[in-house]
Design a protein around this motif. Structure first.
Motif, PDB file in Angstrom:
ATOM      1  N   VAL A   1      58.701 122.230  48.371  1.00  0.00           N
ATOM      2  CA  VAL A   1      58.594 121.120  49.319  1.00  0.00           C
ATOM      3  C   VAL A   1      57.130 120.756  49.553  1.00  0.00           C
ATOM      4  O   VAL A   1      56.757 119.577  49.561  1.00  0.00           O
ATOM      5  N   ASN A   2      56.292 121.759  49.727  1.00  0.00           N
ATOM      6  CA  ASN A   2      54.869 121.539  49.967  1.00  0.00           C
ATOM      7  C   ASN A   2      54.236 120.742  48.832  1.00  0.00           C
ATOM      8  O   ASN A   2      53.574 119.717  49.059  1.00  0.00           O
ATOM      9  N   SER A   3      54.444 121.187  47.596  1.00  0.00           N
ATOM     10  CA  SER A   3      53.797 120.507  46.472  1.00  0.00           C
ATOM     11  C   SER A   3      54.392 119.129  46.224  1.00  0.00           C
ATOM     12  O   SER A   3      53.670 118.190  45.865  1.00  0.00           O
ATOM     13  N   MET A   4      55.699 118.959  46.433  1.00  0.00           N
ATOM     14  CA  MET A   4      56.307 117.635  46.239  1.00  0.00           C
ATOM     15  C   MET A   4      55.815 116.649  47.292  1.00  0.00           C
ATOM     16  O   MET A   4      55.595 115.465  46.996  1.00  0.00           O
ATOM     17  N   LEU A   5      55.636 117.115  48.536  1.00  0.00           N
ATOM     18  CA  LEU A   5      55.079 116.241  49.572  1.00  0.00           C
ATOM     19  C   LEU A   5      53.645 115.828  49.221  1.00  0.00           C
ATOM     20  O   LEU A   5      53.250 114.679  49.438  1.00  0.00           O
ATOM     21  N   LYS A   6      52.861 116.763  48.683  1.00  0.00           N
ATOM     22  CA  LYS A   6      51.517 116.417  48.249  1.00  0.00           C
ATOM     23  C   LYS A   6      51.555 115.349  47.163  1.00  0.00           C
ATOM     24  O   LYS A   6      50.769 114.392  47.171  1.00  0.00           O
ATOM     25  N   LEU A   7      52.469 115.506  46.206  1.00  0.00           N
ATOM     26  CA  LEU A   7      52.598 114.511  45.143  1.00  0.00           C
ATOM     27  C   LEU A   7      52.983 113.150  45.717  1.00  0.00           C
ATOM     28  O   LEU A   7      52.412 112.122  45.326  1.00  0.00           O
ATOM     29  N   ALA A   8      53.945 113.127  46.647  1.00  0.00           N
ATOM     30  CA  ALA A   8      54.379 111.867  47.247  1.00  0.00           C
ATOM     31  C   ALA A   8      53.228 111.166  47.959  1.00  0.00           C
ATOM     32  O   ALA A   8      52.995 109.960  47.776  1.00  0.00           O
ATOM     33  N   GLU A   9      52.488 111.916  48.772  1.00  0.00           N
ATOM     34  CA  GLU A   9      51.383 111.306  49.506  1.00  0.00           C
ATOM     35  C   GLU A   9      50.270 110.875  48.559  1.00  0.00           C
ATOM     36  O   GLU A   9      49.639 109.825  48.756  1.00  0.00           O
ATOM     37  N   LEU A  10      50.043 111.662  47.533  1.00  0.00           N
ATOM     38  CA  LEU A  10      49.019 111.317  46.553  1.00  0.00           C
ATOM     39  C   LEU A  10      49.357 110.006  45.853  1.00  0.00           C
ATOM     40  O   LEU A  10      48.478 109.134  45.671  1.00  0.00           O
ATOM     41  N   MET A  11      50.608 109.828  45.483  1.00  0.00           N
ATOM     42  CA  MET A  11      51.005 108.591  44.815  1.00  0.00           C
ATOM     43  C   MET A  11      50.867 107.384  45.736  1.00  0.00           C
ATOM     44  O   MET A  11      50.389 106.318  45.319  1.00  0.00           O
ATOM     45  N   ILE A  12      51.248 107.556  46.992  1.00  0.00           N
ATOM     46  CA  ILE A  12      51.134 106.446  47.946  1.00  0.00           C
ATOM     47  C   ILE A  12      49.669 106.056  48.145  1.00  0.00           C
ATOM     48  O   ILE A  12      49.317 104.874  48.191  1.00  0.00           O
ATOM     49  N   LEU A  13      48.796 107.059  48.253  1.00  0.00           N
ATOM     50  CA  LEU A  13      47.366 106.788  48.435  1.00  0.00           C
ATOM     51  C   LEU A  13      46.735 106.140  47.212  1.00  0.00           C
ATOM     52  O   LEU A  13      45.702 105.472  47.327  1.00  0.00           O
ATOM     53  N   SER A  14      47.346 106.308  46.046  1.00  0.00           N
ATOM     54  CA  SER A  14      46.725 105.903  44.789  1.00  0.00           C
ATOM     55  C   SER A  14      47.266 104.599  44.228  1.00  0.00           C
ATOM     56  O   SER A  14      46.894 104.206  43.116  1.00  0.00           O
ATOM     57  N   LEU A  15      48.132 103.918  44.953  1.00  0.00           N
ATOM     58  CA  LEU A  15      48.725 102.688  44.433  1.00  0.00           C
ATOM     59  C   LEU A  15      47.665 101.607  44.229  1.00  0.00           C
ATOM     60  O   LEU A  15      46.785 101.423  45.075  1.00  0.00           O
ATOM     61  N   PRO A  16      47.738 100.883  43.113  1.00  0.00           N
ATOM     62  CA  PRO A  16      46.835  99.750  42.945  1.00  0.00           C
ATOM     63  C   PRO A  16      47.147  98.663  43.964  1.00  0.00           C
ATOM     64  O   PRO A  16      48.251  98.613  44.528  1.00  0.00           O
ATOM     65  N   SER A  17      46.207  97.793  44.213  1.00  0.00           N
ATOM     66  CA  SER A  17      46.347  96.788  45.280  1.00  0.00           C
ATOM     67  C   SER A  17      47.496  95.832  45.036  1.00  0.00           C
ATOM     68  O   SER A  17      48.042  95.254  45.989  1.00  0.00           O
ATOM     69  N   ASP A  18      47.909  95.677  43.771  1.00  0.00           N
ATOM     70  CA  ASP A  18      48.978  94.714  43.473  1.00  0.00           C
ATOM     71  C   ASP A  18      50.353  95.365  43.402  1.00  0.00           C
ATOM     72  O   ASP A  18      51.308  94.731  42.965  1.00  0.00           O
TER      73      ASP A  18
END
Length: 462
Positions: free
Chosen positions: A21-38
């Motif tokens: 759960v810990n690592s999957m939550l990190k992955l989820a937040e990382l992806m959200i933070l890394s989205l391109p502007s479009d």
């Protein structure tokens, strides 16, 4: 005129255990933070009711994810009463229950344009995705070395290297895992492989989860190319679209800094952290303290616990320990039930880490530059401990031992006799990890590729 397509929808489906759960939550937040502007992504995180309750009690996820309006939690049952403690003995029961109910859960959360990121040990989600026409990418919370070891089980059986015929064979060298020839012993394989029957149900369970990986649309691993490159090359011969995006903890902080946000530690714990140990550490000299933690599942009992403890005390080092044992007391050091591990490892007073060799702990120790003394408990921890000592040179391997004399000697090796050698190797791995997660680094580029490939996977599915 046609309406614009809705944004991609990513469903994160972890195995219901602390590290996963810990690592999957990190992955989820990382992806959200890394989205391109479009690009906007809608995200659903599937969590069991028991774990979600603990997560809300013990972490800051409610406030953190409140700033991401396209993110939601979806709670499901794990088949056990809410009040029952989740222990190692219940893991297989939870797995079997999720296997029975997964198809209904997938149908419920799937909308047009959905991609599932599934825990690597929930292989049945690949079939569930196929039934709904939903692409599935697997996320492994274990490293490439352990993944490849599991993947090669059929090869080992065919070559006659499995099963292991008694304890007298534990030091026999394994020769038929490509890229690791002669560097693993039988004792470095997961303990569930120490069976006489090659058709044993637990051995088959370990094989099946990894064997289906090539059927997925991609494979995400919490590692980085410079750490496990040669092994990754062997995996790529069988699995397409491998995304090495780790170390997740360091990558998250790097992305935050890139957006000019404050870097922070990410609290995703299912257990309440006791931060008093940090105040105690503030009073200790640099690199003088051994940090002891065996993770959220492993529990040392009886003779094993006492031998470990006497070995630690006899080593004469200061100790900060995470131990759930009322029989243990000490007049030097600090004991807590559950520590803020990343912050402890980053503290300048920490000189070594006595660890169960879970992969999250291993990666956190590597990014902090802290040498390890590895005492694995089960699953991937056994190959991890060998990888740390034999391949990386950032720790010592103490598996299958519980004698206080050996514990004392190896703690002294970690903190004194082999300290400079281990520290030098650890510092080099810190440098490589930082290079991987900065803009333009391998893990940074691979995450951007993952996000772009998810966009492509979901186009036409809406």
């Amino acid at each position: 005129m046609s309406s614009p397509l809705p944004p991609p929808h990513v469903v994160f489906f972890p195995f219901p255990a602390q590290g996963h759960v810990n690592s999957m939550l990190k992955l989820a937040e990382l992806m959200i933070l890394s989205l391109p502007s479009d690009l906007e992504i809608w995200a659903t995180f599937v969590n069991t009711e028991h774990n979600h309750h603990r997560l809300l009690q013990c972490s800051d996820v409610a406030s953190r994810f409140a700033s991401h309006p396209t993110f939601r939690f979806k709670t499901i049952s794990d088949g056990l009463p809410l009040e029952l403690p989740r222990t190692e003995e219940q893991l297989l029961k939870m797995f079997e229950y999720l296997k029975l109910t997964a198809r209904d859960v997938v149908r419920e959360v799937t909308v047009p344009g959905t991609c599932i990121i599934a825990d690597g040990f929930l292989n049945f989600l690949i079939n569930a995705g196929e039934e709904t026409g939903t692409p599935v990418v697997m996320f492994h919370a274990i490293g490439a070395c352990a993944f490849w070891t599991y993947f090669c089980i059929p090869r080992l059986i065919e070559a006659g290297e499995l099963p292991i015929r008694g304890n007298e064979e534990l030091n026999r060298t394994i020769t038929t895992i490509p890229g690791m020839e002669g560097r693993l012993r039988c004792r470095d394989l997961p303990p569930l492989w120490r069976v006489a029957n090659p058709f044993d149900s637990l051995l088959d369970f370990g094989t099946t989860q990894i064997r289906d990986a090539p059927k997925a649309r991609g494979l995400i691993i919490n590692t980085f190319d410079a750490l496990e490159g040669p092994i990754l090359g062997h995996i790529q011969a069988h699995c397409h679209n491998i995304y090495t995006v780790g170390p997740l903890n360091a990558h998250l902080r790097s992305r935050l800094l890139a957006t000019k946000a404050a870097s922070r530690y990410f609290l995703n714990s299912l257990l309440e952290e006791d931060r008093s140990c940090l105040e105690w550490l503030d009073k200790q000299p640099p690199r003088s303290v051994v940090y002891v933690s065996f993770g959220s599942i492993a529990v040392l009992k009886g003779e094993e616990l006492m031998e470990c403890w006497h070995g630690l005390l006899n080593s004469k080092n200061e100790i900060v320990a995470e131990l759930k044992a009322s029989t243990i007391t000490m007049d030097r050091g600090c004991i807590v039930d559950w520590a803020p591990q990343e912050e402890v490892l980053a503290h300048p007073a920490i000189g070594g880490f006595l660890t169960h060799s879970g992969w999250n702990s291993t990666m956190e120790s590597i990014t902090a530059g802290v040498p390890m003394l590895c005492w694995p408990y089960f699953a991937d921890q056994h190959p991890n401990s060998r990888f740390v000592s034999e391949f990386l040179g950032v720790g010592l391997d103490m598996k299958d031992m519980c004698d206080r004399t050996i514990v004392e000697r190896m703690i002294n090796d970690l903190m004194v006799d082999k300290r400079d050698e281990l520290q030098s190797s650890a510092a080099e791995k810190v440098r490589l990890a930082r290079e991987a997660v900065i803009e333009g680094g391998s893990s940074w580029v691979n995450l951007d590729s993952l996000i772009e490939d998810i966009r492509k996977m979901t186009v036409g599915k809406q």
